[in-house]
Design an enzyme around this catalytic site. Structure first.
Site, PDB file in Angstrom:
ATOM      1  N   HIS A  72      -7.631  -2.069  14.915  1.00 41.62           N
ATOM      2  CA  HIS A  72      -7.772  -1.246  13.701  1.00 41.62           C
ATOM      3  C   HIS A  72      -7.588  -2.101  12.450  1.00 41.62           C
ATOM      4  O   HIS A  72      -8.394  -2.037  11.504  1.00 41.62           O
ATOM      5  CB  HIS A  72      -6.734  -0.119  13.740  1.00 41.62           C
ATOM      6  CG  HIS A  72      -6.733   0.780  12.545  1.00 41.62           C
ATOM      7  ND1 HIS A  72      -7.138   2.094  12.603  1.00 41.62           N
ATOM      8  CD2 HIS A  72      -6.363   0.571  11.249  1.00 41.62           C
ATOM      9  CE1 HIS A  72      -7.024   2.655  11.406  1.00 41.62           C
ATOM     10  NE2 HIS A  72      -6.548   1.744  10.563  1.00 41.62           N
ATOM     11  N   GLU A  73      -6.534  -2.903  12.443  1.00 38.87           N
ATOM     12  CA  GLU A  73      -6.264  -3.708  11.252  1.00 38.87           C
ATOM     13  C   GLU A  73      -7.316  -4.794  11.047  1.00 38.87           C
ATOM     14  O   GLU A  73      -7.675  -5.120   9.912  1.00 38.87           O
ATOM     15  CB  GLU A  73      -4.863  -4.327  11.330  1.00 38.87           C
ATOM     16  CG  GLU A  73      -3.721  -3.335  11.497  1.00 38.87           C
ATOM     17  CD  GLU A  73      -3.744  -2.199  10.482  1.00 38.87           C
ATOM     18  OE1 GLU A  73      -4.237  -2.403   9.357  1.00 38.87           O
ATOM     19  OE2 GLU A  73      -3.282  -1.098  10.817  1.00 38.87           O
ATOM     20  N   HIS A 133     -10.325  -3.607   9.185  1.00 37.44           N
ATOM     21  CA  HIS A 133     -10.150  -3.548   7.736  1.00 37.44           C
ATOM     22  C   HIS A 133     -10.463  -4.873   7.039  1.00 37.44           C
ATOM     23  O   HIS A 133     -10.675  -4.885   5.822  1.00 37.44           O
ATOM     24  CB  HIS A 133      -8.705  -3.165   7.406  1.00 37.44           C
ATOM     25  CG  HIS A 133      -8.418  -1.706   7.502  1.00 37.44           C
ATOM     26  ND1 HIS A 133      -9.181  -0.748   6.886  1.00 37.44           N
ATOM     27  CD2 HIS A 133      -7.411  -1.034   8.127  1.00 37.44           C
ATOM     28  CE1 HIS A 133      -8.666   0.452   7.129  1.00 37.44           C
ATOM     29  NE2 HIS A 133      -7.594   0.308   7.883  1.00 37.44           N
ATOM     30  N   ALA A 155       1.241  -0.432  10.778  1.00 36.28           N
ATOM     31  CA  ALA A 155       0.809  -1.786  10.440  1.00 36.28           C
ATOM     32  C   ALA A 155       0.023  -1.712   9.137  1.00 36.28           C
ATOM     33  O   ALA A 155      -0.315  -0.632   8.646  1.00 36.28           O
ATOM     34  CB  ALA A 155      -0.048  -2.384  11.555  1.00 36.28           C
ATOM     35  N   MET A 156      -0.273  -2.892   8.582  1.00 40.82           N
ATOM     36  CA  MET A 156      -0.944  -2.963   7.288  1.00 40.82           C
ATOM     37  C   MET A 156      -1.947  -4.101   7.278  1.00 40.82           C
ATOM     38  O   MET A 156      -1.643  -5.213   7.721  1.00 40.82           O
ATOM     39  CB  MET A 156       0.106  -3.166   6.184  1.00 40.82           C
ATOM     40  CG  MET A 156      -0.486  -3.341   4.797  1.00 40.82           C
ATOM     41  SD  MET A 156      -1.477  -1.893   4.305  1.00 40.82           S
ATOM     42  CE  MET A 156      -2.562  -2.645   3.106  1.00 40.82           C
ATOM     43  N   GLU A 157      -3.140  -3.832   6.720  1.00 41.59           N
ATOM     44  CA  GLU A 157      -4.278  -4.743   6.818  1.00 41.59           C
ATOM     45  C   GLU A 157      -4.333  -5.774   5.701  1.00 41.59           C
ATOM     46  O   GLU A 157      -5.424  -6.165   5.251  1.00 41.59           O
ATOM     47  CB  GLU A 157      -5.587  -3.941   6.808  1.00 41.59           C
ATOM     48  CG  GLU A 157      -5.944  -3.268   5.486  1.00 41.59           C
ATOM     49  CD  GLU A 157      -5.459  -1.844   5.338  1.00 41.59           C
ATOM     50  OE1 GLU A 157      -5.970  -1.123   4.466  1.00 41.59           O
ATOM     51  OE2 GLU A 157      -4.560  -1.449   6.100  1.00 41.59           O
ATOM     52  N   ASN A 158      -3.204  -6.274   5.218  1.00 46.79           N
ATOM     53  CA  ASN A 158      -3.247  -7.302   4.182  1.00 46.79           C
ATOM     54  C   ASN A 158      -4.244  -8.380   4.590  1.00 46.79           C
ATOM     55  O   ASN A 158      -4.197  -8.903   5.702  1.00 46.79           O
ATOM     56  CB  ASN A 158      -1.868  -7.938   3.999  1.00 46.79           C
ATOM     57  CG  ASN A 158      -0.770  -6.920   3.870  1.00 46.79           C
ATOM     58  OD1 ASN A 158      -0.778  -6.099   2.975  1.00 46.79           O
ATOM     59  ND2 ASN A 158       0.175  -6.958   4.793  1.00 46.79           N
ATOM     60  N   GLU A 169     -10.016   4.315   6.198  1.00 45.81           N
ATOM     61  CA  GLU A 169      -9.198   4.665   7.358  1.00 45.81           C
ATOM     62  C   GLU A 169     -10.008   5.369   8.440  1.00 45.81           C
ATOM     63  O   GLU A 169      -9.787   5.158   9.636  1.00 45.81           O
ATOM     64  CB  GLU A 169      -8.001   5.521   6.932  1.00 45.81           C
ATOM     65  CG  GLU A 169      -7.005   4.801   6.041  1.00 45.81           C
ATOM     66  CD  GLU A 169      -6.455   3.515   6.643  1.00 45.81           C
ATOM     67  OE1 GLU A 169      -6.594   3.299   7.870  1.00 45.81           O
ATOM     68  OE2 GLU A 169      -5.881   2.709   5.885  1.00 45.81           O
ATOM     69  N   GLU A 219       0.840  -1.199   0.000  1.00 50.29           N
ATOM     70  CA  GLU A 219       0.000   0.000   0.000  1.00 50.29           C
ATOM     71  C   GLU A 219       0.873   1.247   0.000  1.00 50.29           C
ATOM     72  O   GLU A 219       1.836   1.338   0.768  1.00 50.29           O
ATOM     73  CB  GLU A 219      -0.912   0.019   1.237  1.00 50.29           C
ATOM     74  CG  GLU A 219      -1.923   1.152   1.181  1.00 50.29           C
ATOM     75  CD  GLU A 219      -2.813   1.214   2.412  1.00 50.29           C
ATOM     76  OE1 GLU A 219      -3.995   1.560   2.273  1.00 50.29           O
ATOM     77  OE2 GLU A 219      -2.331   0.930   3.515  1.00 50.29           O
TER      78      GLU A 219
END
Length: 908
Positions: free
Chosen positions: A345-346, A349, A310-313, A368, A145
């Site tokens: 949060h993740e 998503h 962090a990232m919501e893959n 977001e 992202e």
């Protein structure tokens, strides 16, 4: 490969044509951790929607091989060599010109080989380092992202193109491969391997020079095919990972799914809390959405090097160590809350962002803002009610959003993003916090406004959680009416800024007026044209003491008169639910504060928090005297609530930080801070007894931090003695975890070489991420600029890229090194830009380097330096930073005499 850098003429130059649409990616990637390289090939299945003789896709930082094209409309395979490719490096688009036309309605398959470097850039497919038995080792992971999938394999790298992905990973046999989906097969490679014919052919070619023994050191992992999803959500990783595991049972179907957290083996014991949070929130999300989690598993991978938090893959969340790890023993509450916030949060998503995905990045705020409100407030409140996240929302999100939005350089939360440079810059407080705070969360309720790409499951609008989002949003202002979803008239999310409501008392009540609020003072007419629809949420008390909140009262014109008995307490913006400032006369502000401190006050904690933040912002902008807000904080000195004290502390820190170059004011202001905080320290002490409330623990931490920063001798002596004992014994267990960061910082600020060296050594030997970050931050604390030079050398030559902003933060907080920081950023500009401009890091450094500067001279010198630079990758951050400096400089100009007079009078 041919390369062109022609100027881009329009937004279409950055958007892919839709003549061909991908339907499936078969991605094969080999990871070589020894050579720090990766290679592979991708087979892209295409539907040809219109006749075309070119194929255009995204690619960046890759060496592409020949392209093989087969099609149902062609009689034979087309092979195109790299001389037939044209790469536009600016738009990161590759065009293949075909010798014939592909017919509309046909299907095609495009196969392309690729090779890439595993860099440390924290974007695309990259490497992360860890220490094992005294040696530096590496593992790999992805961060795609917003637009970095194209750095890992050629693709249609836009969120609109939701496609299925079948991933095969080839790696060293003693490593672990991870993907969004579970593995369906894994076997060591041997000659004669039977599998996908393209994989067999590719391996035969690449492994032809290897001996049988060398071949057996490799393995092949094939993963289940994903549901339809956008390219930026694809994830894979390879390394010597360990994991812990749990499971949850779906409250909707009864299905049991595995939950794992992966890290390197040395830190896996710190991942239990993150796993527990994930297990707690997942069933709650299923219940409020009434939609079951869509994948067979949900993993989290924790990385030593990670640019974002962090990232919501989908199915494989990734993030940095301090976002997911805490020690199994006692830990500080701040870190525990941050881990819970990030994990929740993740997971939010996994529905809103992964199942339902925006069409283009101008709608970033939808996912977001939703995850911020849902994951960090609504769901987290169900798991940790003692944290009072509903109330802390005001300080944690609303204040941040309004601070950014009060600048002329602000932008609408729905902002055009024609190119990659602009996309990266909108990951800011407006897209996250403002989108969660006010009218934008009403737009979230519109659920992508019908923009549902193929393969996407649509979230019902009338689920309970979306109703909660709607109720929160309607406390703010919008283009609609309360209890009615705002009409999508194009204004809901495309307006910049927010209003100030001025209250004047009349013989019959009050007169209210709205204008745009700017941090630099009253807006010019050209910047003050918007008329907002503002729910005033008026709190009143009748003659019998009955409290009433009028939620029907709306200011939807420039001015309005309201009948009211002003002899009784009243206040606008009940609960600080609205995104606007309220300006009262100084006399009314004092009366509200005096009412607020009563035991049975009609004004709740949210009202008091909002009162403090409003007063600070209004004083900065010149609407109130700074002496008036100091009087307000003095009236509130007997406040018991942590969140109110937190807002007071933040405000006093802002004032002190603005006047740090005015020595007489700086010292007197710190004396006032010590006077406020010392009695609370006497009452609470330095210890954290078992079983005390979360509020009490947080209050103690905040007050000790503030007293130490203000130079309280008792507190400074206590913290320095703790540090000395830890340095001499190698044991810091006597320091409360919540006070580690301030202890380190104060010891360095009041110490010298020995303290500095110990903190520097702690960075590599820290027991957990929290201590490590505390040490990094403290390296910015010395008064001695010789030591600060050593900090800068460490930044340039030893610091991980992801840690540089922690170093910057320490140097910015230290008033002795603020100018040092900006000057050294300018001196090392090229080196830092080269390291960080490809991700979010550099714009973060720009913001930190300016965030506590407050003179016109600082502003002028910065503008002179940057006018010769290409600022396209961080233009928005730089302009907002300049606006902040300008606002503080203006505050000094119009308020110094008032502040000095008040402080001098108080000391007499």
């Amino acid at each position: 490969m041919a390369s062109t850098v022609e100027p881009v003429k329009s937004q279409n130059e950055y958007r892919l044509p839709t003549d061909a649409k991908p339907t499936l990616y078969e991605v094969t990637v080999r990871t070589d951790l020894d050579k720090l390289k990766f290679d592979g090939f991708v087979v892209i299945h295409l539907d040809i929607l219109r006749d075309t003789s070119i194929i255009v896709f995204n690619s960046s930082k890759l060496l592409l091989g020949s392209a093989h094209l087969t099609s149902s409309s062609l009689k034979q395979e087309i092979v195109q060599t790299t001389k037939d490719f044209t790469l536009n490096e600016k738009s990161e688009r590759c065009t293949i010109s075909l010798p014939t036309t592909l017919s509309a309605g046909s299907q095609a398959q495009l196969k392309i080989d690729f090779d890439g470097e595993l860099t440390s850039g924290m974007m695309g497919y990259y490497r992360s380092a860890w220490e094992h038995e005294g040696k530096t080792k590496y593992y790999t992971l992805t961060q795609f992202e917003p637009t970095a999938t194209r750095r890992a394999f050629p693709c249609w790298d836009e969120p609109l193109f939701k496609v299925k992905f079948s991933v095969t990973m080839i790696s060293r046999a003693d490593t672990v491969n991870l993907n969004n989906m579970p593995a369906i097969s894994e076997e060591v490679y041997i000659p004669g391997y039977k599998g996908n014919k393209d994989v067999v052919s590719w391996l035969s070619d690449r492994f032809s020079a290897l001996t049988t023994g060398e071949m057996e050191k490799w393995k092949i992992t094939h993963f289940e095919t994903t549901p339809h999803m956008s390219t930026y959500l694809v994830a894979f990783a390879n390394g010597p990972f360990a994991h812990i595991e749990d499971m949850y049972k779906s409250p909707l179907s009864g299905k049991v799914r595995p939950l794992r957290v992966y890290t390197t083996p040395d830190i896996i014991h710190q991942a239990r809390f993150a796993l527990d949070v994930k297990k707690s929130v997942l069933p709650l999300y299923e219940q409020v959405f009434d939609i079951e989690f869509a994948l067979p598993k949900l993993d989290t991978l924790v990385a030593n090097d990670f640019d974002a938090g962090a990232m919501e893959n989908w199915g494989l969340i990734t993030g940095k160590t301090n976002a997911f790890l805490i020690p199994a023993e006692k830990t500080d509450l701040f870190t525990k809350k941050q881990v819970a916030i990030v994990q929740s949060h993740e997971v939010a998503h996994m529905w809103f962002g992964d199942i339902t995905t925006m069409t283009w990045w101008d709608n970033l705020y939808l996912k977001e803002g939703f995850a911020s409100l849902m994951g960090e407030v609504i769901i987290l409140d169900k798991v940790f009610p003692e944290w009072k996240v509903q109330s802390s929302f005001i300080a944690d999100m609303l204040a941040s959003a309004m601070s950014s939005d009060a600048k002329l350089s602000s932008h609408p939360i729905e902002v055009e993003c024609p190119d990659v440079n602009m996309i990266n810059q909108i990951f800011d407080a407006l897209s996250y916090s403002k989108a969660a705070s006010g009218n934008a969360s009403d737009a979230v309720r519109l659920c992508w406004r019908g923009q549902i790409p193929e393969g996407c499951v649509y979230l019902p609008q009338e689920t309970p959680v979306l109703e909660q989002c709607h109720e929160r949003s309607m406390g703010g202002y919008s283009g609609g009416e309360r209890h009615r979803c705002a009409q999508d008239d194009g204004q809901l999310v495309k307006r910049t800024g927010f209003p100030i409501v001025t209250v004047k008392e009349t013989k019959d009540g009050i007169a209210v007026r709205q204008d745009r609020f700017l941090a630099t003072g009253p807006a010019e007419p050209k910047d003050n044209e918007t008329i907002w629809t503002i729910p005033l949420n008026l709190v009143t008390v009748d003659s019998n003491g009955k409290v009433t909140i009028d939620r029907t009262l709306v200011l939807d014109e420039r001015e309005k008169a309201i009948h009211l008995d002003t002899s009784k307490p009243f206040k606008l913006n009940a609960g600080t639910a609205g995104v606007y400032r309220v300006l009262y006369t100084p006399e009314r502000l004092t009366k509200i504060a005096q009412e607020a401190v009563k035991e049975d006050s009609v004004f709740g904690v949210e009202d008091r928090i909002g009162l403090v933040y409003d007063a600070l912002a209004l004083a900065k902008a010149g609407y109130l005297d700074v002496s008036g807000i100091l009087l307000l904080y003095d009236i509130l000195r007997n406040e018991k609530e942590y969140l109110v004290w937190c807002s007071i502390a933040d405000a006093l820190d802002s004032i002190e930080s603005t006047w740090y170059e005015h020595e007489d004011i700086f010292e007197k202001l710190n004396a006032f801070r010590r006077e406020l905080f010392a009695p609370i320290i006497t009452r609470l002490g330095f210890e954290y007894p078992e079983g005390e409330s979360v509020d009490t623990a947080q209050l103690r931490t905040k007050i000790i931090e503030q007293a130490a920063s203000a130079g309280d001798e008792t507190v400074v002596k206590k913290l320095c003695s703790w540090f000395k004992q830890a340095a001499e014994t190698g044991d810091d267990s006597h320091i409360p975890p919540d006070l580690i960061r301030i202890t380190f910082f104060i010891a360095i600020h009041h110490g010298g070489r020995a303290e500095f060296d110990h903190v520097r050594e702690t960075i590599s030997s820290a027991k957990n991420p929290s201590i490590r970050i505390s040490a990094i931050h403290a390296m910015g604390a010395p008064k001695d600029l010789t030591l600060a030079e050593e900090t800068w050398d460490y930044i340039l030559n030893k610091s991980r890229d992801q840690d540089i902003f922690y170093h910057f933060g320490g140097l910015a907080v230290n008033h002795k090194t603020r100018h040092f920081l900006l000057e050294h950023l300018k001196q090392s500009y090229e080196q830092l830009y080269e390291r960080l401009a490809g991700n979010f890091g550099f714009q973060r450094l720009i913001n930190i380097a300016h965030m506590r500067l407050s003179s016109s001279k600082d502003l002028h010198e910065s503008k002179e330096f940057f006018k010769t630079k290409d600022v396209s990758k961080y233009k928005m951050a730089l302009e907002q930073a300049w606006d902040g400096v300008e606002a503080r400089a203006a505050w000094i100009e119009h308020s110094t005499a008032d502040l000095r007079a008040w402080l001098e009078k108080r000391q007499k």
